[in-house]
Design an enzyme around this catalytic site. Structure first.
Site, PDB file in Angstrom:
ATOM      1  N   GLU A   1      -4.988  -5.047  10.832  1.00  0.00           N
ATOM      2  CA  GLU A   1      -4.008  -3.967  10.975  1.00  0.00           C
ATOM      3  C   GLU A   1      -4.270  -3.231  12.289  1.00  0.00           C
ATOM      4  O   GLU A   1      -5.107  -2.313  12.327  1.00  0.00           O
ATOM      5  CB  GLU A   1      -4.121  -2.976   9.813  1.00  0.00           C
ATOM      6  CG  GLU A   1      -3.792  -3.559   8.461  1.00  0.00           C
ATOM      7  CD  GLU A   1      -3.212  -2.511   7.511  1.00  0.00           C
ATOM      8  OE1 GLU A   1      -2.149  -2.782   6.950  1.00  0.00           O
ATOM      9  OE2 GLU A   1      -3.801  -1.436   7.351  1.00  0.00           O
TER      10      GLU A   1
ATOM     11  N   HIS B   1      -9.473   0.841   5.322  1.00  0.00           N
ATOM     12  CA  HIS B   1      -8.179   1.072   5.960  1.00  0.00           C
ATOM     13  C   HIS B   1      -8.367   2.003   7.165  1.00  0.00           C
ATOM     14  O   HIS B   1      -9.212   2.906   7.128  1.00  0.00           O
ATOM     15  CB  HIS B   1      -7.208   1.700   4.952  1.00  0.00           C
ATOM     16  CG  HIS B   1      -5.798   1.702   5.462  1.00  0.00           C
ATOM     17  ND1 HIS B   1      -5.342   2.644   6.341  1.00  0.00           N
ATOM     18  CD2 HIS B   1      -4.774   0.849   5.245  1.00  0.00           C
ATOM     19  CE1 HIS B   1      -4.084   2.369   6.642  1.00  0.00           C
ATOM     20  NE2 HIS B   1      -3.708   1.290   5.983  1.00  0.00           N
TER      21      HIS B   1
ATOM     22  N   ASN C   1       0.872  -1.183   0.000  1.00  0.00           N
ATOM     23  CA  ASN C   1       0.000   0.000   0.000  1.00  0.00           C
ATOM     24  C   ASN C   1       0.906   1.230   0.000  1.00  0.00           C
ATOM     25  O   ASN C   1       1.522   1.551   1.006  1.00  0.00           O
ATOM     26  CB  ASN C   1      -0.883  -0.037   1.257  1.00  0.00           C
ATOM     27  CG  ASN C   1      -1.721   1.215   1.424  1.00  0.00           C
ATOM     28  OD1 ASN C   1      -1.747   2.083   0.541  1.00  0.00           O
ATOM     29  ND2 ASN C   1      -2.400   1.333   2.550  1.00  0.00           N
TER      30      ASN C   1
HETATM   31  P1  13P Z   1       3.168   0.462   7.741  1.00  0.00           P
HETATM   32  O1  13P Z   1       3.715  -0.822   7.126  1.00  0.00           O
HETATM   33  O2  13P Z   1       3.873   1.691   7.264  1.00  0.00           O
HETATM   34  O3  13P Z   1       3.093   0.345   9.226  1.00  0.00           O
HETATM   35  O4  13P Z   1       1.664   0.618   7.203  1.00  0.00           O
HETATM   36  C1  13P Z   1       0.817  -0.468   7.291  1.00  0.00           C
HETATM   37  C2  13P Z   1      -0.417  -0.154   6.538  1.00  0.00           C
HETATM   38  O5  13P Z   1      -1.194   0.691   6.940  1.00  0.00           O
HETATM   39  C3  13P Z   1      -0.654  -0.873   5.289  1.00  0.00           C
HETATM   40  O6  13P Z   1      -1.944  -0.662   4.817  1.00  0.00           O
END
Ligand code: 13P
Length: 258
Positions: free
Chosen positions: A167, A95, A9
């Site tokens: 996440e 997200h 992403n």
């Molecule tokens: P990071 O890998 O920068 O922590 O971000 C994770 C994320 O939000 C992927 O969608």
């Protein structure tokens, strides 16, 4: 049979030149990896050009978001139909930055999920708790609420057309990765909750982990039985990091299946 998936992403970073340069660097090494699946999610304005640059490679295109409505008078919106037309195969939905910064509710996320499925895009459906929620001991309740919103709106079977990404908000962009055990615990909770309704669906469902995944922690995370790959933010913009994470997914597949 579940196959590991790594999705990058890019968030709202870079430009066309930097996106192309990144692809020039990652596509040759990724082309030698044949076991896992790979996705990149550039910003909207670059989707078509990046999609063309991916042609003939083993990396597919995804979007970072989509509109909860179909085509029509929604100024500034980007529909699932348009994304499919631009060559997207995946769409990130819900997200935590969309939920937190742009105020998307569980209902809006569920509508987006439905639009993605309707247009043949595989939703990468993000769930996860904030630090305050984890400390209050309500991680499972939060994740269950987020899951149930989609199940109620789209039906349980629609989950089979998507991928879930756990996440934890406190791990995103902070360098504070969940430990493999913390990730596994929530992934097992998610799979178990779905298995209670449909065992086969749960067994086939990919559950990615996202939140400060790096080259130096990907292998341990991907070794967990319910971690089926990663949704990568910052490290997706760094050639060596992203390639190493993709290699870790390939290795995990080789370990499981040989
Ligand atoms: P990071 O890998 O920068 O922590 O971000 C994770 C994320 O939000 C992927 O969608």
């Amino acid at each position: 049979m579940r196959v590991k998936l790594v999705a990058g992403n890019w968030k709202m970073n870079g430009n066309l030149a930097s996106g192309r340069a990144l692809l020039n660097a990652i596509l040759p090494p990724l082309g030698t990896l044949n076991r896992a699946r790979y996705v990149v999610c550039p910003p909207f304005p670059y989707l078509a050009a990046i999609g063309r640059a991916l042609e003939g490679s083993n990396v597919v295109l995804g979007s970072q978001d989509l509109c909860q409505f179909g085509d029509g008078a929604y100024t500034g919106g980007v529909s699932g139909a348009m994304l499919a037309d631009c060559g997207c195969r995946y769409a990130i939905v819900g997200h935590s930055e969309r939920r937190g910064v742009f105020g998307e509710t569980d209902d809006v996320v569920a509508q987006k999920y439905a639009q993605a499925v309707k247009h043949g895009l595989t939703p990468i459906f993000c769930v996860g708790e904030t630090l305050a929620e984890r400390e209050a001991g309500v991680t499972e309740a939060v994740v269950a609420r987020q899951l149930d919103a989609v199940i109620q709106h789209c039906g349980l079977q629609a989950l089979g057309q998507g991928v879930i990404a756990y996440e934890p908000v406190w791990a995103i962009g902070t360098g504070k990765t969940a430990t493999p055990q913390q990730a596994q615990a929530v992934h097992a909770f998610i799979r178990g909750r779905i298995a209670a309704a449909d065992r086969r669906l749960a067994d086939l469902l990919l559950i990615l982990y996202g939140g400060s995944v790096k080259a130096n922690n990907a292998a341990q995370l991907f070794a967990m039985p319910d971690v089926d790959g990663g949704l990568i933010g910052g490290a997706a913009l760094v050639t060596d990091e992203f390639v190493a994470i993709c290699r870790a997914a390939q290795k995990a597949e080789e370990t499981v299946k040989t």
